[in-house]
Design an enzyme around this catalytic site. Structure first.
Site, PDB file in Angstrom:
ATOM      1  N   GLU A   1       9.198  64.861  58.285  1.00 17.20           N
ATOM      2  CA  GLU A   1       8.766  65.392  59.828  1.00 17.20           C
ATOM      3  C   GLU A   1       8.370  64.414  60.576  1.00 17.20           C
ATOM      4  OE1 GLU A   1       8.408  66.723  56.661  1.00 17.20           O
ATOM      5  OE2 GLU A   1       8.192  68.883  56.646  1.00 17.20           O
TER       6      GLU A   1
ATOM      7  N   GLU B   1       8.422  71.789  50.616  1.00 22.21           N
ATOM      8  CA  GLU B   1       7.091  72.459  50.736  1.00 22.21           C
ATOM      9  C   GLU B   1       7.082  73.773  49.905  1.00 22.21           C
ATOM     10  OE1 GLU B   1       6.499  72.200  54.717  1.00 22.21           O
ATOM     11  OE2 GLU B   1       4.512  71.192  54.400  1.00 22.21           O
TER      12      GLU B   1
HETATM   13  C1  LIG Z   1       1.902  76.867  60.662  1.00 23.03           C
HETATM   14  C2  LIG Z   1       3.011  77.057  60.347  1.00 23.03           C
HETATM   15  C3  LIG Z   1       3.526  75.842  59.746  1.00 23.03           C
HETATM   16  C4  LIG Z   1       4.981  75.902  59.604  1.00 23.03           C
HETATM   17  C5  LIG Z   1       5.091  74.349  59.210  1.00 23.03           C
HETATM   18  C6  LIG Z   1       6.353  74.117  58.734  1.00 23.03           C
HETATM   19  C7  LIG Z   1       6.426  72.354  58.536  1.00 23.03           C
HETATM   20  C8  LIG Z   1       7.610  71.893  58.237  1.00 23.03           C
HETATM   21  O1  LIG Z   1       7.391  71.434  56.973  1.00 23.03           O
HETATM   22  C9  LIG Z   1       8.554  71.366  58.921  1.00 23.03           C
HETATM   23  C10 LIG Z   1       9.820  71.019  58.848  1.00 23.03           C
HETATM   24  O2  LIG Z   1      10.321  71.208  57.477  1.00 23.03           O
HETATM   25  S1  LIG Z   1      10.691  69.932  59.898  1.00 23.03           S
HETATM   26  C11 LIG Z   1      12.187  69.662  59.326  1.00 23.03           C
HETATM   27  C12 LIG Z   1      12.287  68.571  58.268  1.00 23.03           C
HETATM   28  N1  LIG Z   1      13.557  68.387  57.585  1.00 23.03           N
HETATM   29  C13 LIG Z   1      14.593  67.663  58.464  1.00 23.03           C
HETATM   30  O3  LIG Z   1      14.013  66.904  59.336  1.00 23.03           O
HETATM   31  C14 LIG Z   1      15.728  67.549  57.704  1.00 23.03           C
HETATM   32  C15 LIG Z   1      16.787  67.375  59.019  1.00 23.03           C
HETATM   33  N2  LIG Z   1      18.088  67.070  58.464  1.00 23.03           N
HETATM   34  C16 LIG Z   1      18.617  66.054  58.093  1.00 23.03           C
HETATM   35  O4  LIG Z   1      17.873  65.283  57.724  1.00 23.03           O
HETATM   36  C17 LIG Z   1      19.979  66.062  57.642  1.00 23.03           C
HETATM   37  O5  LIG Z   1      20.677  67.209  58.294  1.00 23.03           O
HETATM   38  C18 LIG Z   1      20.227  66.311  56.301  1.00 23.03           C
HETATM   39  C19 LIG Z   1      19.911  65.135  55.292  1.00 23.03           C
HETATM   40  C20 LIG Z   1      19.810  67.516  55.750  1.00 23.03           C
HETATM   41  C21 LIG Z   1      22.004  66.759  56.047  1.00 23.03           C
HETATM   42  O6  LIG Z   1      22.647  65.605  56.647  1.00 23.03           O
HETATM   43  P1  LIG Z   1      24.235  65.697  56.917  1.00 23.03           P
HETATM   44  O7  LIG Z   1      24.569  64.323  57.702  1.00 23.03           O
HETATM   45  O8  LIG Z   1      24.962  66.252  55.879  1.00 23.03           O
HETATM   46  O9  LIG Z   1      24.309  66.905  57.970  1.00 23.03           O
HETATM   47  P2  LIG Z   1      23.738  66.954  59.463  1.00 23.03           P
HETATM   48  O10 LIG Z   1      25.064  66.455  60.392  1.00 23.03           O
HETATM   49  O11 LIG Z   1      22.732  66.235  59.695  1.00 23.03           O
HETATM   50  O12 LIG Z   1      23.494  68.395  59.842  1.00 23.03           O
HETATM   51  C22 LIG Z   1      24.369  69.482  59.675  1.00 23.03           C
HETATM   52  C23 LIG Z   1      24.158  70.327  60.643  1.00 23.03           C
HETATM   53  O13 LIG Z   1      22.730  71.140  60.201  1.00 23.03           O
HETATM   54  C24 LIG Z   1      21.872  70.823  61.239  1.00 23.03           C
HETATM   55  N3  LIG Z   1      20.427  70.616  60.838  1.00 23.03           N
HETATM   56  C25 LIG Z   1      20.226  69.789  59.968  1.00 23.03           C
HETATM   57  N4  LIG Z   1      18.983  69.992  59.514  1.00 23.03           N
HETATM   58  C26 LIG Z   1      18.362  71.065  60.283  1.00 23.03           C
HETATM   59  C27 LIG Z   1      17.203  71.578  60.373  1.00 23.03           C
HETATM   60  N5  LIG Z   1      16.186  71.385  59.713  1.00 23.03           N
HETATM   61  N6  LIG Z   1      17.223  72.759  61.182  1.00 23.03           N
HETATM   62  C28 LIG Z   1      18.105  73.016  62.218  1.00 23.03           C
HETATM   63  N7  LIG Z   1      19.345  72.667  62.002  1.00 23.03           N
HETATM   64  C29 LIG Z   1      19.529  71.440  61.187  1.00 23.03           C
HETATM   65  C30 LIG Z   1      22.280  69.713  62.135  1.00 23.03           C
HETATM   66  O14 LIG Z   1      21.929  69.775  63.522  1.00 23.03           O
HETATM   67  C31 LIG Z   1      23.947  69.796  62.013  1.00 23.03           C
HETATM   68  O15 LIG Z   1      24.106  70.981  63.062  1.00 23.03           O
HETATM   69  P3  LIG Z   1      25.495  70.565  63.965  1.00 23.03           P
HETATM   70  O16 LIG Z   1      25.272  69.405  64.828  1.00 23.03           O
HETATM   71  O17 LIG Z   1      25.446  71.998  64.804  1.00 23.03           O
HETATM   72  O18 LIG Z   1      26.561  70.539  63.055  1.00 23.03           O
END
Ligand SMILES: CCCCCCCC(=O)CC(=O)SCCNC(=O)CCNC(=O)[C@H](O)C(C)(C)COP(=O)(O)OP(=O)(O)OC[C@H]1O[C@@H](n2cnc3c(N)ncnc32)[C@H](O)[C@@H]1OP(=O)(O)O
Ligand SMILES: NC(=O)C1=CN([C@@H]2O[C@H](COP(=O)(O)OP(=O)(O)OC[C@H]3O[C@@H](n4cnc5c(N)ncnc54)[C@H](O)[C@@H]3O)[C@@H](O)[C@H]2O)C=CC1
Length: 720
Positions: A122, A102
């Site tokens: 999302e 976005e």
């Molecule tokens: C009126 C007001 C309106 C406001 C509206 C806002 C609206 C929006 O548009 C809402 C959003 O953005 S919702 C979020 C959308 N993004 C996602 O769902 C991506 C989530 N993350 C992934 O797919 C993978 O982590 C990814 C592919 C990125 C990376 O994968 P990896 O396998 O390399 O790494 P992971 O093990 O999954 O992640 C590493 C650590 O990062 C934490 N994490 C990942 N994405 C996060 C995120 N978006 N927020 C917070 N923490 C997040 C994940 O939990 C992990 O942490 P630990 O478990 O502690 O290691």
């Protein structure tokens, strides 16, 4: 969190919030002040937004959802970006997802590393891209593509995104350098035609047609989920309404989702996915401090339904397998079957013909156990019989090299009782695959009293290597999945005796979101298996089971499934079970009046008066009984945390992800209610001892306020 660096006439806003540069409050603040500062800075003529480390922002900070929102909101930051009088270029790499994409869509230009991916995931969190993603993307891609990208949540690779018009240019060299060069090339160019809020949706006239088609598709694909429907409503708004009104509609639809139970469950599931494989033993050994052994070769003993599919799991990721059967005929059948399953995968485009060939080249069948002396890991999948498994493990212990791990795919037997047959109990564990093992994602890994930390580390690691979601549990009767699911099966059958029909129970649980109701599952797996187990157990205990048997060892018993068995109604394989099928092995289940007659005459002969069973009772009897058992599983330390139980149910038992899992569902119903209903059913059914309320549940329910799910574990257990 956002570094402001000026290089000549270019201001670079570098986002630095590892690991994924989530758009947390400080990042939003940093971006907003950066844009304001750059606009006030006379020397700056263009602005580049880029992510430090491995990625452009991968979304909003999911941990902030559910807490009071903090300003500036992402939309306000984005509007400042779009309104900037100096061109803003987003330079993407890694995964530019959700709020990250976005930010890019508010920018005037988007360039990207050619290996990057973009997307709006999302919907997988029960949300929609609520910072104008649903109204900006269609302006670039047209409606059909936007609907597909947003309702699927899938990632799109950079070349595809370029094709759809989401990106302006792909970069193969140094992204920051190229971004600065690009920025210089657009200085002074008009910006209004780059501001998406000023551009119309080009195929707006056809929106109703696209909406109807996409709606039918999401209702079929994502049954019961509200987020994909809201996504489509918002995209429709982007085409039908003036921009500002469309943005208002999007915000309203987003708020509705943000406060929904489904989104809470899906956000919980996102973190549960990451937390469940992180194992820890009561000794303190854990994934953090224990190294796995590297498995280079595997033997699978028993090439039946499970063994054959387990062999596929290994060979398709390049790990050689020795498959051992009792005799050549069975072995050749199994090898043929494996070849056919892999051929099916080729047809479905899951693997290529070459991959099939390579997989089969590293599979070798044998009829003698002696051949497995050199493998690193053995997975035993012979009949579910303790004596047989003990014999095999004793032989394996003698044949296999000392470092080899000996694992069983048993679905119920105590791993300790298998381990005693060997002189290496530290290297014995359970690896419980779910049928069909080459498809189901779950691997329930089981440790026994003597299983060593390095064995645990190795089976958890190999689970990941073969693409499974691995969850660790301690040995007990049925482990977590079968132990809890037994209550669902029992209650479902008891309700047939009391007044329901199979299709009533299945419909209620399927409407709840379960992939299949318990009777359809039994028909699929075959009711003859359960009959054999019941008969064997009765024989062991010297009990004669008859149609009149209503209690076994003081526990309620229903002979209805036995009646079915004796009618030859084994399920899909015989074309008749709890349902009727057009022919053996056909898939479509039809309610069968003959079954209604069997149930009615069973009740008449036992003098049971039937009654109407309301849907809520079906949910409570099946799920609350399982949840109560889930609390016992936690209380005993069989599962370390509620997330482990929920992930097991999602990936192994078809529990709807948008309800989180039975334990998360319990947190949403409220533990007081669950406890009261469990007590009520225990009063009503004292001969089903599993209704005895769990101490942990009682304790948690007695708190004056709801105890959050992340506090249901060790703390409460130690206070008991
Ligand atoms: C009126 C007001 C309106 C406001 C509206 C806002 C609206 C929006 O548009 C809402 C959003 O953005 S919702 C979020 C959308 N993004 C996602 O769902 C991506 C989530 N993350 C992934 O797919 C993978 O982590 C990814 C592919 C990125 C990376 O994968 P990896 O396998 O390399 O790494 P992971 O093990 O999954 O992640 C590493 C650590 O990062 C934490 N994490 C990942 N994405 C996060 C995120 N978006 N927020 C917070 N923490 C997040 C994940 O939990 C992990 O942490 P630990 O478990 O502690 O290691
Ligand atoms: N079928 C299912 O849905 C699931 C089964 N399991 C467990 O997996 C194990 C196997 O189950 P299935 O594959 O369904 O049974 P199955 O009956 O299809 O296969 C067992 C195979 O083991 C072979 N076998 C027996 N003794 C042997 C020996 N001494 N040496 C070599 N092979 C031998 C048999 O010939 C047969 O082909 C059982 O422990 C079962 O509890 C676990 C999860 C799900």
């Amino acid at each position: 969190m956002v570094d402001y660096i000026v290089d000549g006439n270019i201001a670079v806003l570098e986002i630095n919030n590892p690991p994924v540069n989530a758009l947390s409050i400080h990042v939003r603040e940093g971006l907003l002040t950066g844009i304001q500062k750059a606009n006030q800075d006379g020397s700056v003529q263009a602005i580049v937004i880029i992510g430090k480390g491995s990625t452009f922002p991968s979304g909003a900070d999911i941990r902030e959802f559910g807490k009071p929102p903090k300003e500036p909101w992402l939309t306000a930051v984005g509007e400042a970006i779009e309104a900037s009088e100096k061109p803003v270029i987003s330079a993407l790499h890694g995964t530019a997802l959700g709020g990250g994409l976005e930010v890019a869509l508010f920018s005037h230009y988007r360039i990207a590393d050619e290996r990057s991916r973009v997307g709006f995931p999302e919907v997988k969190l029960g949300l929609l891209p609520g910072a104008q993603g649903t109204i900006r993307l269609p302006r670039l891609t047209g409606l059909a593509v936007a609907m597909r990208i947003i309702t699927s949540g899938d990632h799109i690779n950079a070349p595809e995104a370029l094709k759809y018009g989401i990106l302006d240019k792909l970069i193969s060299g140094n992204l920051l350098q190229e971004a600065k060069t690009f920025a210089k090339s657009v200085i002074g160019k008009p910006l209004d035609n780059r501001r998406l809020s000023k551009i119309a949706v080009r195929d707006a006239a056809t929106v109703d047609k696209h909406f109807d088609e996409a709606l039918a598709e999401v209702k079929r694909k994502y049954k019961g989920m509200i987020a994909p429907v809201n996504c489509l409503k918002s995209i429709r708004g982007s085409a039908k309404l003036p921009f500002v009104e469309a943005a208002r509609l999007e915000a309203a639809l987003f708020r509705e989702l943000l406060t929904s139970a489904q989104s809470a469950a899906l956000r919980y599931s996102f973190f549960a996915d990451r937390s469940a494989p992180r194992w820890k033993l009561p000794s303190g050994a854990s994934i953090e401090n224990t190294k796995p052994d590297i498995i280079k070769s595997v033997a699978v003993i028993g090439a039946g339904t499970m063994g054959s599919a387990i062999a596929i799991c290994f060979i398709r990721v390049g790990i050689p397998v020795l498959l051992v059967e009792q005799n050549d005929k069975l072995l050749q059948n199994a090898l043929k079957n494996i070849g056919q399953i892999l051929q099916g995968s080729v047809k479905l485009n899951r693997i290529t013909a070459d991959q099939r060939k390579q997989s089969l080249q590293i599979l070798r069948g044998e009829t003698s156990l002696d051949i497995v002396s050199d493998v690193d890991l053995v997975v035993e999948a012979v009949f579910e019989n303790l004596k047989l498994k003990q014999e095999i493990f004793a032989r394996l212990d003698k044949i296999c090299k000392p470092s080899a791990l000996l694992c069983s795919n048993t679905s119920t037997l105590d791993i300790d009782k298998i381990a005693v047959a060997t002189n290496r109990p530290g290297k014995v564990a359970g690896m419980h695959f779910f049928a069909p093992a080459h498809i189901m994602k779950l691997l329930e890994n089981v440790y026994g009293t003597h299983t060593s930390p390095s064995t645990v580390a190795t089976i958890m690691d190999i689970g990941k290597r073969i693409g499974k979601v691995s969850v660790l549990v301690r040995t007990c009767d049925g482990f977590v999945a079968n132990r809890m699911n037994r209550m669902v099966g029992n209650e479902a059958v008891f309700m047939l005796e009391e007044g329901a029909l199979p299709q009533d129970v299945d419909r209620v649980l399927e409407d709840f979101g379960m992939a299949m109701g318990p009777f359809r599952v039994t028909d699929l797996s075959g009711s003859d298996v359960g009959w054999r187990i019941r008969q064997e157990r009765a024989k062991e205990q010297g009990i004669q089971l008859t149609y009149e048997t209503r209690f076994v060892n003081g526990e309620r018993y229903s002979s209805l499934p036995d009646r079915l068995y004796e009618l030859g109604r084994y399920g899909q394989k015989t074309g008749k079970g709890w349902y009727r099928y057009e022919k053996p092995f056909a898939r479509t289940a039809y309610p069968d009046p003959e079954i209604t007659d069997v149930i009615n005459s069973h009740c008449r002969s036992l003098g049971i008066e039937r009654r109407v069973i309301p849907p809520q009772e079906i949910i409570e009897r099946c799920l609350f009984a399982a949840i109560n058992e889930g609390f016992k599983v936690l209380e005993e330390g069989v599962a370390e945390k509620p997330e482990n139980i929920d992930i097991i149910w999602q990936y192994g038992l078809g529990f709807p992800r948008y309800r989180g899992g039975p334990m998360f569902y319990a947190s949403q119903v409220g533990l007081k209610t669950i406890y009261e209903r469990v007590c009520y059913y225990y009063d009503a059914f004292p001969h089903s001892s599993y209704w005895a309320p769990s101490d942990l549940l009682r304790k948690l329910a007695s708190h004056s306020t709801e105890v959050p799910i992340d506090q249901w574990t060790s703390k409460e257990r130690s206070r008991l």
